[in-house]
Write an enzyme that holds these catalytic residues in place. Structure first.
Site, PDB file in Angstrom:
ATOM      1  N   LYS A 127       0.875  -1.181   0.000  1.00  0.00           N
ATOM      2  CA  LYS A 127       0.000   0.000   0.000  1.00  0.00           C
ATOM      3  C   LYS A 127       0.914   1.233   0.000  1.00  0.00           C
ATOM      4  O   LYS A 127       2.039   1.166   0.485  1.00  0.00           O
ATOM      5  CB  LYS A 127      -0.858   0.026   1.269  1.00  0.00           C
ATOM      6  CG  LYS A 127      -1.831  -1.123   1.410  1.00  0.00           C
ATOM      7  CD  LYS A 127      -3.272  -0.633   1.299  1.00  0.00           C
ATOM      8  CE  LYS A 127      -4.262  -1.759   1.464  1.00  0.00           C
ATOM      9  NZ  LYS A 127      -4.574  -2.043   2.858  1.00  0.00           N
ATOM     10  N   HIS A 130       1.837   7.184   2.066  1.00  0.00           N
ATOM     11  CA  HIS A 130       1.343   8.490   1.632  1.00  0.00           C
ATOM     12  C   HIS A 130       1.551   9.555   2.702  1.00  0.00           C
ATOM     13  O   HIS A 130       2.067   9.275   3.783  1.00  0.00           O
ATOM     14  CB  HIS A 130      -0.109   8.402   1.186  1.00  0.00           C
ATOM     15  CG  HIS A 130      -1.032   7.887   2.248  1.00  0.00           C
ATOM     16  ND1 HIS A 130      -1.386   8.631   3.338  1.00  0.00           N
ATOM     17  CD2 HIS A 130      -1.641   6.692   2.376  1.00  0.00           C
ATOM     18  CE1 HIS A 130      -2.192   7.921   4.085  1.00  0.00           C
ATOM     19  NE2 HIS A 130      -2.355   6.731   3.541  1.00  0.00           N
ATOM     20  N   HIS A 133       1.026   9.054   6.336  1.00  0.00           N
ATOM     21  CA  HIS A 133       1.974   8.290   7.149  1.00  0.00           C
ATOM     22  C   HIS A 133       3.093   9.147   7.707  1.00  0.00           C
ATOM     23  O   HIS A 133       3.843   8.719   8.566  1.00  0.00           O
ATOM     24  CB  HIS A 133       2.629   7.181   6.318  1.00  0.00           C
ATOM     25  CG  HIS A 133       1.760   5.992   6.136  1.00  0.00           C
ATOM     26  ND1 HIS A 133       1.285   5.605   4.914  1.00  0.00           N
ATOM     27  CD2 HIS A 133       1.259   5.108   7.024  1.00  0.00           C
ATOM     28  CE1 HIS A 133       0.539   4.529   5.054  1.00  0.00           C
ATOM     29  NE2 HIS A 133       0.500   4.211   6.328  1.00  0.00           N
TER      30      HIS A 133
HETATM   31  N1  ARG Z   1      -0.095  -0.718   9.873  1.00  0.00           N
HETATM   32  C1  ARG Z   1      -1.071   0.046  10.598  1.00  0.00           C
HETATM   33  C2  ARG Z   1      -1.713   1.101   9.706  1.00  0.00           C
HETATM   34  O1  ARG Z   1      -1.080   1.587   8.768  1.00  0.00           O
HETATM   35  C3  ARG Z   1      -0.492   0.746  11.802  1.00  0.00           C
HETATM   36  C4  ARG Z   1       0.103  -0.170  12.831  1.00  0.00           C
HETATM   37  C5  ARG Z   1       0.115   0.462  14.171  1.00  0.00           C
HETATM   38  N2  ARG Z   1       0.775  -0.310  15.181  1.00  0.00           N
HETATM   39  C6  ARG Z   1       0.214  -1.289  15.877  1.00  0.00           C
HETATM   40  N3  ARG Z   1       0.978  -1.906  16.766  1.00  0.00           N
HETATM   41  N4  ARG Z   1      -1.020  -1.635  15.727  1.00  0.00           N
HETATM   42  O2  ARG Z   1      -2.841   1.479   9.961  1.00  0.00           O
END
Ligand code: ARG
Length: 566
Positions: A127, A130, A133
């Site tokens: 993904k 962007h 982030h």
């Molecule tokens: N990958 C997730 C996202 O982009 C964020 C992860 C956050 N960290 C966690 N330990 N849940 O939404």
């Protein structure tokens, strides 16, 4: 070395038995203008203890407190005891400290022996990375540097979103329409296309969803083909993410993302069962959180597949065992507040007292000037493009302002990327904000380039002076108001870092560097530095260097560069 607040608190303590020196110190303020004094102590809270009006209390104290070498005058101003301090001493203390501690100025070993995990960035494989982030990435990196500066042993974790049912979908889509070469040229865009196409076509052909589930379960069961494809998606995505991290000069200590916990989840599910926390609900497994006033946490679906929260619970337990953390900080957007509340509640129910050391640091959303970001509508703005554009635009500005400013590409990158970083750290993190090129890249106003420019200005003065800078100077020459204002800001550096740390708010450090840049520029405009009088020149140069060093240290804490020219 004297800290004026300590000296003042000690002298107040003699008059106020009922308060500790620390409590007294925490109440000391800086009056709104210089004529009122350098520091002020409010007496309003004392009215109850002394059964007198604050004004009378302040009047009596101002009479009783004796002046010393450091405190030159004490007066009552409407219920405040106001102190005037010896400015030469302030100058001596601050300049000696900065010039001897150099890049360590601002640091401490408060956190010695304690492990702090800062989990940040955590993008999803296949993904786009962007502009949305950027907040977690930049805030997380600044928090890491802030904790590290206070002596914590800090571990940076990028909890990659590299697992879950979407990988089943991606495999199906790739097998139907994918072309390896095309993907390798432009991995994330192409993978995203496949993902979007899967969703479009699956609407007509729902059996594709079953196929996707099957492929994900193959992946969970270590099927060769599934694993090979997953690994490849992951590697290609990481290559792209790495370019962004390189631009931002950000590193991680661990890339253990969601997939890392796939083989560790069964034991945790078993533990939840043993502790009597797991319940069946419509075929799925949940942990009831009603007594925590939260909706139930879904741990395992009907088909046996695990969820995002299952991986977070597993990761938490793993991290506690592996790092025995003092704090584990999650820099993740505010949309996930409920998720983290549920996850922390499950850990609490499992009987782990360290649920209290799990900290979600949420932040608001970024919008673009033209409207909100959306992956679905294809209006994705890639972070890499934003950073590169920032560098390009900065180059134009620098070419206009100072075409001979050394390595133009490098400076433009440092300033352009720094501008974006600074902008991200300019407001309290929970606020939503709209990204604006003009505001971000301006060399004036409260921006990154403004602070970096102030630093470069100090460097330019020093280059021009071309003489040794020492703290062996006549400090009475730095006791004027403008110089004292600069010194007073510099003096609060460590305090600002500690405050930023206790609130997990890097913008407090951003504010600090802005205050310092502003105070310095006022001094600079009113006081010529390279004057003929050698003593005065030496003294002013020492102040320039103390400012420069502190700005550099502050910018670095924010994850920015401090170019010497721009
Ligand atoms: N990958 C997730 C996202 O982009 C964020 C992860 C956050 N960290 C966690 N330990 N849940 O939404």
């Amino acid at each position: 070395m004297t800290d004026f607040k300590d000296v003042i608190s000690e002298s107040l303590k003699k008059e106020i038995e009922d308060m500790t020196v620390e409590d007294i110190k925490s109440l000391i303020e800086v009056p709104p203008n210089k004529e009122m004094g350098d520091y002020a102590f409010p007496c309003f809270k004392l009215a109850k203890i002394f059964r007198k009006s604050p004004n009378l209390i302040a009047e009596e104290m101002a009479q009783k407190i004796e002046t010393t070498d450091s405190i030159t005058k004490v007066i009552n101003l409407g219920g405040y005891v106001n102190f005037f301090v010896n400015k030469d001493e302030l100058a001596k203390k601050v300049i000696r400290q900065v010039l001897s501690e150099k890049e360590h100025y601002g640091k401490s070993d408060t956190g010695k022996g304690k492990n702090v995990i800062v989990e940040f960035s955590s993008p999803n494989i296949a993904k786009p990375f962007h502009i949305g982030h950027i907040r977690t990435t930049v805030i997380g990196n600044a928090l890491y540097k802030i904790y590290e500066s206070q002596g914590y042993n800090t571990i940076r974790i990028n909890h990659l979103g590299d697992y879950g049912t979407q990988f089943g979908k991606l495999i199906v889509a790739y097998k139907l329409w994918g072309d390896r070469e095309v993907i390798e040229k432009n991995p994330i865009q192409e993978l995203l296309k496949l993902y979007v196409r899967f969703h479009e076509e699956a609407e007509e052909k729902p059996e594709m969803e079953d196929e996707a589930r099957e492929w994900f379960s193959k992946l969970e069961n270590e099927d060769e083909e599934a694993k090979e494809l997953w690994q490849w998606f992951r590697d290609e995505s990481l290559k792209e993410f790495q370019r962004v991290y390189d631009l931002l000069d950000i590193e991680f200590d661990s890339l253990a993302g969601e997939s890392f916990y796939s083989d560790k989840m069964p034991a945790v599910i078993e533990e939840l069962k043993e502790k009597g926390l797991l319940q069946e609900s419509k075929g799925a497994m949940i942990v009831d959180l009603e007594d925590e006033n939260l909706p139930p946490a879904l741990i395992q679906k009907k088909d046996g597949s695990t969820l995002y929260i299952t991986r977070d619970i597993t990761a938490g337990i793993y991290r506690k065992k592996t790092y025995d953390f003092y704090k584990c900080i999650y820099v993740v957007g505010s949309q996930q507040i409920l998720h983290f509340d549920q996850y922390f509640a499950v850990i609490k129910k499992m009987g782990y007292p360290w649920y209290k050391d799990l900290i979600h640091v949420p932040f608001g959303m970024v919008a673009l000037e033209e409207g909100t970001l959306s992956t679905r509508r294809g209006r994705v703005v890639f972070l890499e493009d934003v950073l590169n554009q920032a560098a390009e635009k900065t180059k134009e500005i620098i070419l206009e302002k100072n075409p001979n400013a050394g390595d133009l590409d490098e400076i433009s990158k440092d300033v352009g990327v720094g501008a974006v970083v600074f902008q991200e750290l300019s407001n309290s993190r929970i606020k939503d904000y709209t990204f604006s090129w003009d505001r971000t890249l301006s060399f004036e106003g409260e921006t990154g380039p403004y602070v970096q420019y102030t630093h470069a200005r100090c460097c330019a003065v020093e280059r021009k002076a071309n003489e040794e800078i020492t703290s062996d100077i006549d400090y009475t020459l730095l006791s004027d108001e403008d110089a004292s204002d600069v010194l007073k800001v510099i003096e609060t550096f460590n305090k600002s870092i500690l405050l930023a740390m206790s609130k997990n708010e890097p913008h407090i450090v951003t504010r600090f560097v802005l205050d310092l840049a502003q105070a310095f520029n006022k001094f600079y405009h009113n006081s010529p530095i390279l004057v003929d009088d050698p003593e005065l020149r030496k003294a002013r140069l020492a102040l320039v260097e103390a400012t420069r060093q502190t700005l550099e240290n502050g910018l670095k804490l924010l994850g920015m560069k401090a170019p010497k020219q721009m």
